[in-house]
Motif scaffolding. Structure first.
Motif, mmCIF file in Angstrom:
data_model
loop_
_atom_site.group_PDB
_atom_site.id
_atom_site.type_symbol
_atom_site.label_atom_id
_atom_site.label_comp_id
_atom_site.label_asym_id
_atom_site.label_seq_id
_atom_site.Cartn_x
_atom_site.Cartn_y
_atom_site.Cartn_z
ATOM 1 N N VAL A 224 32.643 28.808 45.063
ATOM 2 C CA VAL A 224 32.375 30.203 45.447
ATOM 3 C C VAL A 224 33.660 30.877 45.921
ATOM 4 O O VAL A 224 33.980 31.998 45.505
ATOM 5 C CB VAL A 224 31.292 30.275 46.550
ATOM 6 C CG1 VAL A 224 31.224 31.676 47.143
ATOM 7 C CG2 VAL A 224 29.938 29.886 45.982
ATOM 8 N N ILE A 225 34.434 30.182 46.769
ATOM 9 C CA ILE A 225 35.630 30.827 47.330
ATOM 10 C C ILE A 225 36.716 31.003 46.266
ATOM 11 O O ILE A 225 37.245 32.099 46.084
ATOM 12 C CB ILE A 225 36.169 30.024 48.526
ATOM 13 C CG1 ILE A 225 35.160 30.110 49.668
ATOM 14 C CG2 ILE A 225 37.512 30.584 48.986
ATOM 15 C CD1 ILE A 225 35.492 29.249 50.843
ATOM 16 N N VAL A 226 37.037 29.924 45.537
ATOM 17 C CA VAL A 226 38.108 30.025 44.541
ATOM 18 C C VAL A 226 37.751 31.070 43.486
ATOM 19 O O VAL A 226 38.557 31.941 43.151
ATOM 20 C CB VAL A 226 38.363 28.649 43.877
ATOM 21 C CG1 VAL A 226 39.339 28.777 42.726
ATOM 22 C CG2 VAL A 226 38.905 27.670 44.897
ATOM 23 N N ARG A 227 36.526 31.023 42.980
ATOM 24 C CA ARG A 227 36.130 31.961 41.932
ATOM 25 C C ARG A 227 35.965 33.380 42.493
ATOM 26 O O ARG A 227 36.343 34.350 41.845
ATOM 27 C CB ARG A 227 34.835 31.497 41.260
ATOM 28 C CG ARG A 227 34.982 30.296 40.383
ATOM 29 C CD ARG A 227 35.929 30.525 39.228
ATOM 30 N NE ARG A 227 35.616 31.742 38.507
ATOM 31 C CZ ARG A 227 36.539 32.563 38.002
ATOM 32 N NH1 ARG A 227 37.803 32.297 38.124
ATOM 33 N NH2 ARG A 227 36.163 33.650 37.365
ATOM 34 N N SER A 281 40.428 39.364 51.735
ATOM 35 C CA SER A 281 40.490 37.975 51.254
ATOM 36 C C SER A 281 40.735 36.983 52.372
ATOM 37 O O SER A 281 40.359 35.812 52.265
ATOM 38 C CB SER A 281 41.618 37.806 50.234
ATOM 39 O OG SER A 281 41.615 38.831 49.301
ATOM 40 N N ILE A 282 41.411 37.430 53.457
ATOM 41 C CA ILE A 282 41.874 36.492 54.485
ATOM 42 C C ILE A 282 40.765 35.623 55.093
ATOM 43 O O ILE A 282 40.939 34.404 55.191
ATOM 44 C CB ILE A 282 42.709 37.237 55.555
ATOM 45 C CG1 ILE A 282 44.104 37.476 54.968
ATOM 46 C CG2 ILE A 282 42.813 36.428 56.843
ATOM 47 C CD1 ILE A 282 45.058 38.185 55.877
ATOM 48 N N PRO A 283 39.595 36.195 55.451
ATOM 49 C CA PRO A 283 38.558 35.308 56.003
ATOM 50 C C PRO A 283 38.192 34.177 55.055
ATOM 51 O O PRO A 283 38.015 33.029 55.484
ATOM 52 C CB PRO A 283 37.359 36.245 56.192
ATOM 53 C CG PRO A 283 37.908 37.616 56.204
ATOM 54 C CD PRO A 283 39.182 37.592 55.436
ATOM 55 N N PHE A 284 38.136 34.489 53.753
ATOM 56 C CA PHE A 284 37.771 33.463 52.769
ATOM 57 C C PHE A 284 38.872 32.418 52.646
ATOM 58 O O PHE A 284 38.602 31.236 52.505
ATOM 59 C CB PHE A 284 37.485 34.099 51.412
ATOM 60 C CG PHE A 284 36.328 35.045 51.454
ATOM 61 C CD1 PHE A 284 35.025 34.571 51.403
ATOM 62 C CD2 PHE A 284 36.531 36.406 51.575
ATOM 63 C CE1 PHE A 284 33.956 35.421 51.468
ATOM 64 C CE2 PHE A 284 35.464 37.283 51.646
ATOM 65 C CZ PHE A 284 34.168 36.785 51.589
ATOM 66 N N ILE A 285 40.136 32.872 52.693
ATOM 67 C CA ILE A 285 41.258 31.936 52.613
ATOM 68 C C ILE A 285 41.247 31.005 53.824
ATOM 69 O O ILE A 285 41.406 29.794 53.698
ATOM 70 C CB ILE A 285 42.598 32.707 52.529
ATOM 71 C CG1 ILE A 285 42.661 33.519 51.235
ATOM 72 C CG2 ILE A 285 43.774 31.747 52.602
ATOM 73 C CD1 ILE A 285 43.864 34.420 51.118
#
Lengths: 295, 275
Positions: A224-227, A281-285
């Motif tokens: 989910v995160i990478v895609r 994007s930062i929270p997901f990273i």
């Protein structure tokens, strides 16, 4: 032991040899540009209104301009629609195909090889291929549909359909990623766990629900995160397939940014948009780091 | 009863994987078919016999044919190979340093390296573009190579970290006790251990650079045209000659991808999932 530690502890010349070359490149070409772009995003830097490129501090005006513009909101909405549909289908079909692949007794290697081919093709080229195949008049898809007695579809010129063309293209190219990752995950579940639960009389569905899915949770989140991060920045497809059209129907956020940057030379607004994408994007990273530290 | 159920499940699995395989393979089949299609129907389209031709392949390698791809191919090759080489050297050194050297902020530095690969490319591309305009690196091969080095280095370093950390500590330490310098220990002891890893990570990096569109379309214009840009500039999509060129561009990457198949999952998930 202390002696050994002293031997292993790094000397400064070693750090210079090993770390400095890499870090200086990253510093000059990524970190400093990032900081500079934050500065530009707070400035007026616009070849449309300025004759010289001198950054002019204007505070948050670029951000305000973005958030008060219905077109950018619309662009975010289109992007989110595309990301969520694609991601859901990538995950669903990826899981289905990985489960099927794990059940076939022969030929799994052959299927895996076929599945990975789309991943190795340039996204821009994939878009060009789909563009030819979906051409309204002489594309192979419409001709096949007509041969089967259906009416051809205006794939590329109908604003209501265009999002699904992007989804079809993305599914073609990126479902294989989900399949291969899920398949690797399924293979890492120890066989005895299945055997034991089968002996205990668990049905296939129960095994799937209570054993397979919980064990796949980590891999699921990674996909989910990478895609998700990649889909959110979809650019190549737009550039080749539609250029944002028809109308504004495929004006994804990366395309809006590109227009501000390359077409309008409004570097201030373009940088502000890039920082908005970065902050989103930062929270997901950071969440992704969790998986990395855990290993 | 159980046997029948098992058989149904297996047949269903075959149906699903086969339908999937057809969908994933069709565009590639279409590309191959178009590239050998003469596009001249002698009789009516229904009765004409399909005679494959390789003339498109001849034409795209004939200078002056109008669809000659030689210069783009050369450009792409030079850019991809040179940037991958530099990345491999700097990235191997960096990854070794981050795993084997003990210093302050090492862990923070490691995460910083990875974060640069995950950050949106646009954020550093716009200032880089401005910098290139000032320094006349815009629309030059050197400029694009430098940009790819910066873009590929964090990814490469990150994946190499995994390989270096798999080397047993004792081997390194005994070498150091024997009085080898760090650089010698790296070259003679550690590097031979990670050669397979070095190969697959380099191939993966090469695929990304070879296939890139975003950096090439923004940092170059007329002087430097890479294959992905040249092949996608046709408004209609891909013609027969385009299909032949597309295949020439894709085939090496398909083969490379198949070779590193076992490693692909690990690479694409930044080492978080083992394939």
């Amino acid at each position: 032991m202390t002696l050994l530690l002293n031997v292993v502890r790094a000397r400064s010349e070693d750090i210079i040899i090993f770390i400095t070359p890499m870090m200086s490149i990253l510093l000059t070409l990524i970190i400093i540009p990032l900081v500079y772009s934050l500065w530009i995003s707070l400035c007026e830097l616009n070849l449309g209104t300025q004759s010289y490129l001198t950054p002019n501090f204007i505070g948050l005006s670029n951000y305000i301009k973005i958030f008060t513009d219905t077109k950018t909101w619309n662009s975010f909405a289109i992007t989110l629609e595309f990301v969520s549909i694609s991601l859901l289908l990538e995950l669903g079909l990826g899981l289905l195909l990985a489960l099927a692949l794990s059940r076939i007794p022969r030929g799994a290697t052959f299927y895996k090889t076929v599945f990975l081919l789309p991943l190795t093709i340039a996204p821009a080229l994939a878009a060009a291929l789909f563009k030819s195949m979906l051409n309204n008049d002489f594309g192979v898809v419409n001709r096949l549909m007509e041969a089967l007695g259906f009416q051809g579809v205006n794939w590329l010129s109908d604003p209501n359909i265009i999002i699904f063309v992007f989804v079809l293209l993305d599914l073609w190219q990126n479902t294989p990623f989900a399949i291969l990752v899920f398949y690797a995950g399924l293979n890492s579940i120890p066989r005895p766990i299945y055997d034991a639960s089968e002996l205990d009389g668990a049905s296939s569905f129960q095994i799937l629900r209570h054993i397979t899915f919980p064990l796949l949770k980590r891999i699921f989140l990674i996909v989910v995160i990478v895609r998700g991060l990649t889909l959110f920045q979809t650019f190549d497809y737009v550039h080749v397939l539609t250029g944002g059209g028809p109308g504004y129907s495929s004006q994804f956020i990366s395309w809006t940014l590109y227009i501000y940057w390359i077409r309008l030379f409004n570097f201030g607004v373009a940088s502000a948009l890039s920082w908005i994408i970065l902050l989103l994007s930062i929270p997901f990273i950071l969440y992704f780091f969790k998986f990395i530290i855990e290993g | 009863m159980k046997k029948i159920k098992e058989k149904v499940v297996i047949s269903l699995a075959y149906v699903i994987t086969t339908v999937g395989a057809i969908y994933f393979f069709f565009p590639i089949y279409w590309m191959v078919w178009n590239s050998i299609n003469p596009w001249i129907t002698k009789n009516s389209p229904l009765t004409s016999i399909f005679e494959p031709t390789f003339s498109w392949y001849e034409l795209i390698f004939t200078p002056g044919s109008g669809i000659y791809i030689g210069p783009y191919l050369t450009t792409s090759l030079i850019i991809t190979l040179s940037s991958t080489t530099v990345i491999a050297v700097l990235g191997s050194l960096g990854a070794y340093g981050l795993t084997k050297l003990d210093f302050r902020f090492r862990d923070k530095l490691t995460l910083l390296v990875l974060s640069q690969r995950l950050l949106p490319t646009f954020a550093f591309l716009i200032p880089l573009w401005l910098l290139y305009r000032y320094t006349h690196l815009y629309d030059t091969m050197l400029g694009l190579i430098i940009a790819y080095i910066a873009w590929g280095l964090p990814f490469f370093t990150w994946l190499m970290l995994g390989f270096f950390s798999e080397i047993p500590k004792e081997i390194e330490e005994s070498a150091m006790v024997d009085g080898l310098s760090r650089l010698r220990a790296f070259w003679f002891i550690s590097l031979p251990f990670v050669v397979p890893g070095l190969a697959v990570v380099s191939i993966l990096t090469m695929i990304f650079i070879w296939n890139d569109f975003l950096l090439a379309i923004t940092l170059t214009e007329r002087n430097v045209i890479t294959l992905p840009i040249a092949l996608t500039s046709n408004i209609q999509g891909i013609s027969a000659a385009g299909a032949a060129s597309a295949l020439i561009m894709s085939l090496p990457m398909m083969i490379a991808g198949t070779i590193i198949q076992r490693y692909l999952v690990r690479g694409l998930t930044f080492g978080t999932v083992r394939g």
